[in-house]
Scaffold this motif. Structure first.
Motif, PDB file in Angstrom:
ATOM      1  N   LYS A   1       1.018  -1.447   0.489  1.00 31.03           N
ATOM      2  CA  LYS A   1       0.147  -0.006   0.300  1.00 31.03           C
ATOM      3  C   LYS A   1       0.906   0.930  -0.156  1.00 31.03           C
ATOM      4  O   LYS A   1       0.443   2.535  -1.022  1.00 31.03           O
ATOM      5  CB  LYS A   1      -0.851  -0.245   1.368  1.00 31.03           C
ATOM      6  CG  LYS A   1      -2.281  -1.116   1.088  1.00 31.03           C
ATOM      7  CD  LYS A   1      -2.788  -1.146   2.141  1.00 31.03           C
ATOM      8  CE  LYS A   1      -3.231   0.185   3.200  1.00 31.03           C
ATOM      9  NZ  LYS A   1      -3.902   0.297   4.518  1.00 31.03           N
TER      10      LYS A   1
ATOM     11  N   ILE B   1      -7.030   0.082  -4.992  1.00 30.37           N
ATOM     12  CA  ILE B   1      -6.315  -0.055  -6.358  1.00 30.37           C
ATOM     13  C   ILE B   1      -6.284  -2.367  -6.684  1.00 30.37           C
ATOM     14  O   ILE B   1      -6.222  -2.405  -7.183  1.00 30.37           O
ATOM     15  CB  ILE B   1      -5.723   0.302  -7.109  1.00 30.37           C
ATOM     16  CG1 ILE B   1      -6.525   2.047  -6.469  1.00 30.37           C
ATOM     17  CG2 ILE B   1      -4.401   0.130  -7.736  1.00 30.37           C
ATOM     18  CD1 ILE B   1      -5.083   3.027  -7.731  1.00 30.37           C
ATOM     19  N   MET B   2      -5.416  -2.174  -5.299  1.00 32.28           N
ATOM     20  CA  MET B   2      -4.522  -3.511  -4.824  1.00 32.28           C
ATOM     21  C   MET B   2      -5.556  -4.411  -5.331  1.00 32.28           C
ATOM     22  O   MET B   2      -5.802  -6.008  -5.557  1.00 32.28           O
ATOM     23  CB  MET B   2      -3.749  -3.015  -4.047  1.00 32.28           C
ATOM     24  CG  MET B   2      -2.580  -5.083  -4.072  1.00 32.28           C
ATOM     25  SD  MET B   2      -1.496  -4.188  -2.534  1.00 32.28           S
ATOM     26  CE  MET B   2      -2.428  -4.221  -1.367  1.00 32.28           C
TER      27      MET B   2
ATOM     28  N   MET C   1      -3.886   5.629   1.393  1.00 29.71           N
ATOM     29  CA  MET C   1      -3.157   4.479   1.003  1.00 29.71           C
ATOM     30  C   MET C   1      -4.159   3.856   1.064  1.00 29.71           C
ATOM     31  O   MET C   1      -4.409   2.771   0.866  1.00 29.71           O
ATOM     32  CB  MET C   1      -3.073   4.491   3.026  1.00 29.71           C
ATOM     33  CG  MET C   1      -1.759   4.851   3.136  1.00 29.71           C
ATOM     34  SD  MET C   1      -0.537   3.868   3.120  1.00 29.71           S
ATOM     35  CE  MET C   1      -0.244   2.657   4.161  1.00 29.71           C
TER      36      MET C   1
ATOM     37  N   ASN D   1      -6.938   3.967  -0.971  1.00 31.62           N
ATOM     38  CA  ASN D   1      -7.161   4.242  -2.434  1.00 31.62           C
ATOM     39  C   ASN D   1      -5.828   2.962  -3.399  1.00 31.62           C
ATOM     40  O   ASN D   1      -6.525   1.931  -3.529  1.00 31.62           O
ATOM     41  CB  ASN D   1      -7.324   5.053  -3.191  1.00 31.62           C
ATOM     42  CG  ASN D   1      -7.622   5.560  -4.693  1.00 31.62           C
ATOM     43  OD1 ASN D   1      -8.784   4.724  -4.907  1.00 31.62           O
ATOM     44  ND2 ASN D   1      -7.124   6.098  -5.538  1.00 31.62           N
ATOM     45  N   ALA D   2      -4.705   3.147  -2.910  1.00 27.78           N
ATOM     46  CA  ALA D   2      -3.324   2.482  -2.576  1.00 27.78           C
ATOM     47  C   ALA D   2      -4.494   0.228  -2.901  1.00 27.78           C
ATOM     48  O   ALA D   2      -4.557  -0.047  -3.513  1.00 27.78           O
ATOM     49  CB  ALA D   2      -2.608   2.719  -2.049  1.00 27.78           C
TER      50      ALA D   2
ATOM     51  N   LEU E   1       2.347   1.772  -3.508  1.00 28.69           N
ATOM     52  CA  LEU E   1       1.582   2.091  -4.646  1.00 28.69           C
ATOM     53  C   LEU E   1       1.282   3.908  -4.910  1.00 28.69           C
ATOM     54  O   LEU E   1       0.940   4.312  -5.040  1.00 28.69           O
ATOM     55  CB  LEU E   1       0.438   1.369  -4.325  1.00 28.69           C
ATOM     56  CG  LEU E   1       0.338   0.037  -5.175  1.00 28.69           C
ATOM     57  CD1 LEU E   1      -1.153  -0.799  -5.146  1.00 28.69           C
ATOM     58  CD2 LEU E   1       0.372   0.217  -6.248  1.00 28.69           C
ATOM     59  N   ALA E   2       0.487   4.493  -2.449  1.00 31.80           N
ATOM     60  CA  ALA E   2       0.478   5.098  -2.661  1.00 31.80           C
ATOM     61  C   ALA E   2       1.706   6.420  -2.815  1.00 31.80           C
ATOM     62  O   ALA E   2       1.687   7.065  -3.283  1.00 31.80           O
ATOM     63  CB  ALA E   2       0.012   5.474  -0.780  1.00 31.80           C
TER      64      ALA E   2
ATOM     65  N   THR F   1      -1.377   8.472  -4.355  1.00 34.12           N
ATOM     66  CA  THR F   1      -2.435   8.703  -3.862  1.00 34.12           C
ATOM     67  C   THR F   1      -2.732   8.224  -2.307  1.00 34.12           C
ATOM     68  O   THR F   1      -1.918   8.192  -1.932  1.00 34.12           O
ATOM     69  CB  THR F   1      -3.353   7.826  -4.523  1.00 34.12           C
ATOM     70  OG1 THR F   1      -4.917   7.505  -4.770  1.00 34.12           O
ATOM     71  CG2 THR F   1      -3.042   5.917  -4.433  1.00 34.12           C
TER      72      THR F   1
ATOM     73  N   THR G   1       3.803   6.048  -5.107  1.00 33.04           N
ATOM     74  CA  THR G   1       4.130   5.912  -6.909  1.00 33.04           C
ATOM     75  C   THR G   1       3.280   6.411  -7.176  1.00 33.04           C
ATOM     76  O   THR G   1       3.056   6.844  -8.642  1.00 33.04           O
ATOM     77  CB  THR G   1       4.814   4.458  -7.265  1.00 33.04           C
ATOM     78  OG1 THR G   1       5.102   3.791  -6.319  1.00 33.04           O
ATOM     79  CG2 THR G   1       4.530   4.257  -8.719  1.00 33.04           C
ATOM     80  N   LEU G   2       1.383   6.152  -7.195  1.00 34.06           N
ATOM     81  CA  LEU G   2       0.854   6.780  -7.954  1.00 34.06           C
ATOM     82  C   LEU G   2       0.376   8.201  -7.578  1.00 34.06           C
ATOM     83  O   LEU G   2      -0.893   8.731  -7.673  1.00 34.06           O
ATOM     84  CB  LEU G   2      -0.950   5.641  -7.902  1.00 34.06           C
ATOM     85  CG  LEU G   2      -0.115   4.442  -8.465  1.00 34.06           C
ATOM     86  CD1 LEU G   2      -1.819   3.187  -7.922  1.00 34.06           C
ATOM     87  CD2 LEU G   2       0.301   4.768  -9.656  1.00 34.06           C
TER      88      LEU G   2
ATOM     89  N   LEU H   1       4.427  -0.404 -11.434  1.00 34.89           N
ATOM     90  CA  LEU H   1       2.782  -0.521 -10.779  1.00 34.89           C
ATOM     91  C   LEU H   1       2.532   0.592 -11.168  1.00 34.89           C
ATOM     92  O   LEU H   1       1.315   1.066 -11.169  1.00 34.89           O
ATOM     93  CB  LEU H   1       4.271   0.799  -9.513  1.00 34.89           C
ATOM     94  CG  LEU H   1       4.847   0.496  -8.875  1.00 34.89           C
ATOM     95  CD1 LEU H   1       6.092   1.320  -7.949  1.00 34.89           C
ATOM     96  CD2 LEU H   1       4.307  -0.884  -7.847  1.00 34.89           C
TER      97      LEU H   1
END
Length: 244
Positions: free
Chosen positions: A195, A212-213, A206, A208-209, A198-199, A204, A201-202, A238
Motif C-alpha cells: 500500500k 486498487i491493489m 493509502m 485508495n492504494a 502504491l500510494a 494517492t 508511486t501513484l 506499478l
C-alpha cells in the motif's frame, strides 16, 4: 439509514459468502476486509477494524476500513487499553453508546477516538468453542449503542467468519491454528508495505492504494498476498496497477 430490503439482501449475501468459505478456497485477508466492510454497511456504522491474536498471544490489526480506523485500533494495541482490548480479554461483546461518557473507563483510548470523530463503538469477539482468536470492532460518528438485533447479527457473522478463518474442519491442533493466524498477520505486513509503495508511486491515499491493489487481485483471481509481494519486489509494474 439503509432500507430494510437492501439490508436483508446484504445480510443474506454475507452469510452465503461466509458459508462458501467452509467448502472452497479463499483469501483469508480479503475475507477479513470484506467482513468488516459488510458489517459497517449492514449495521449502519462508519468504520471498522479486525484484530487477531499472533503466535505470542498478542493482538495485531489485520483489516480496517479506513486510515482513521487503523489509527484508533493501533492506538488501542499500543496502549493496551480500550473496548476492543477488553472484548478480547473477556471474550464478551463490549458496547459503548458514548465514548465521551466513558473516558474514566478508558482514559487513554477515549480522547484519541474522539479526536478522530468516533463517538461510539461495538466490539465483537471472534471465538470458537471458547477460544477467542480476535475481535471485530465497529465505530460510529454518532452516539448510540447497537440494538440487540444488530449485536446478534454482528456476533453471528463473526462466528461464521471465525470458522472460515481457522478452516475448523481441517485444523485440529493448537499449533496449526497458530500457524494459520500467523500467516494472516504476515500477509497484513506485506499488504501494508505494498500500500505504501502504491500510494507513493501513484500519488494517492493509502485507502485508495489498497482498493486498487484488491481490485487488481480480484479481477485476475489472484491472492492478495501474492499481489502485495509482487508490488514490493517490483515484479509488478506499478504504472499498470488497476488496469487489465
Amino acid at each position: 439509514m439503509m432500507k430494510t430490503g437492501t439490508r436483508e439482501s446484504r445480510l443474506n449475501t454475507a452469510f452465503v459468502k461466509l458459508a462458501d468459505t467452509l467448502v472452497a478456497e479463499f483469501d483469508v485477508i480479503d475475507l477479513m476486509h470484506w467482513l468488516v466492510e459488510q458489517c459497517i454497511e449492514i449495521l449502519d456504522t462508519q468504520a471498522g477494524g479486525l484484530m487477531i491474536v499472533n503466535s505470542a498471544g498478542d493482538l495485531q490489526l489485520v483489516a480496517s476500513t479506513s486510515e482513521d480506523a487503523t489509527m484508533v485500533e493501533v492506538f488501542q494495541l499500543a496502549a493496551g487499553d480500550g473496548p476492543c482490548m477488553e472484548c478480547f480479554r473477556t471474550g464478551n461483546a463490549v458496547t459503548v453508546a458514548s465514548i465521551e461518557e466513558n473516558l474514566d473507563r478508558w482514559p487513554r483510548f477515549g480522547p484519541e477516538a474522539l479526536k478522530l470523530g468516533f463517538r461510539s463503538v461495538h466490539a465483537t469477539p471472534l471465538r470458537l468453542r471458547g477460544q477467542v482468536i480476535g475481535t471485530m470492532n465497529l465505530f460510529s460518528y454518532h452516539v448510540g449503542a447497537l440494538v440487540s438485533e444488530d449485536v446478534a447479527i454482528a456476533q453471528a457473522l463473526a462466528d461464521v467468519a471465525t470458522i472460515g478463518i481457522l478452516q475448523e474442519r481441517s485444523i485440529r491442533s493448537a499449533e496449526l491454528v497458530a500457524e494459520q493466524l500467523q500467516r494472516a498477520l504476515d500477509s497484513r505486513v506485506l499488504i501494508e508495505q505494498a500500500k505504501g509503495v502504491l500510494a507513493a508511486t501513484l500519488g494517492t491515499t493509502m485507502d485508495n492504494a489498497f482498493s486498487i491493489m484488491r481490485t487488481y487481485a480480484r479481477d485476475r483471481n489472484l491472492v492478495l498476498r501474492q499481489v502485495a509481494e509482487d508490488i514490493t519486489a517490483r515484479r509488478l509494474q506499478l504504472g499498470k496497477v488497476g488496469k487489465k
